[in-house]
Design an enzyme around this catalytic site. Structure first.
Site, mmCIF file in Angstrom:
data_model
loop_
_atom_site.group_PDB
_atom_site.id
_atom_site.type_symbol
_atom_site.label_atom_id
_atom_site.label_comp_id
_atom_site.label_asym_id
_atom_site.label_seq_id
_atom_site.Cartn_x
_atom_site.Cartn_y
_atom_site.Cartn_z
ATOM 1 N N THR A 1 0.810 -1.215 0.000
ATOM 2 C CA THR A 1 0.000 0.000 0.000
ATOM 3 C C THR A 1 0.845 1.268 0.000
ATOM 4 O O THR A 1 0.325 2.354 0.220
ATOM 5 C CB THR A 1 -0.943 0.015 1.219
ATOM 6 N N GLU B 1 5.276 -4.211 7.639
ATOM 7 C CA GLU B 1 4.128 -4.830 6.951
ATOM 8 C C GLU B 1 4.548 -6.104 6.245
ATOM 9 O O GLU B 1 5.630 -6.280 5.846
ATOM 10 C CB GLU B 1 3.540 -3.856 5.926
ATOM 11 N N LEU C 1 3.700 4.107 1.199
ATOM 12 C CA LEU C 1 4.042 4.708 2.489
ATOM 13 C C LEU C 1 2.845 5.456 3.060
ATOM 14 O O LEU C 1 2.772 6.677 3.008
ATOM 15 C CB LEU C 1 5.248 5.649 2.357
ATOM 16 N N HIS C 2 1.895 4.712 3.608
ATOM 17 C CA HIS C 2 0.774 5.336 4.304
ATOM 18 C C HIS C 2 1.205 5.614 5.745
ATOM 19 O O HIS C 2 2.376 5.505 6.085
ATOM 20 C CB HIS C 2 -0.485 4.460 4.201
ATOM 21 N N LEU C 3 0.289 5.976 6.615
ATOM 22 C CA LEU C 3 0.631 6.494 7.941
ATOM 23 C C LEU C 3 1.512 5.573 8.781
ATOM 24 O O LEU C 3 2.513 6.013 9.330
ATOM 25 C CB LEU C 3 -0.643 6.844 8.709
#
Length: 87
Positions: free
Chosen positions: A12, A87, A14-16
């Site tokens: 996904t 992740e 570099l989300h939060l």
């Protein structure tokens, strides 16, 4: 100053959560740690700066570390990204 290009492996991008992990890793070093992406420069020690870069899975970024512990900082940043940032 040391530099290295690395590919983002997170599905996904570099989300939060991964951005927070990246910043937490960067803050352990005294060196200035930035990265270049599509002509822009982001501060790896700022979650907002990392999120603002809108980095997706498969994108390549170039880390740039400059300071007294630049070699260790670059190695840590590259290892963090290659390990998937939690992740």
């Amino acid at each position: 100053m040391v530099k290295q290009v690395v590919r983002i492996k997170n599905p996904t991008g570099l989300h939060l959560r991964p951005a927070g992990i990246l910043c937490k890793e960067a803050m352990q070093y005294k060196s200035l740690i930035t990265f270049h992406y599509r002509g822009n420069t982001a501060n790896a020690k700022s979650v907002l700066s990392v999120l603002g870069a809108c980095i997706k899975s498969g994108d390549e970024i170039e880390f740039v570390c400059d300071g007294e512990d630049e070699d260790e900082a670059l190695e840590a940043m590259v290892n963090a990204v290659e390990s998937g940032l939690g992740e």
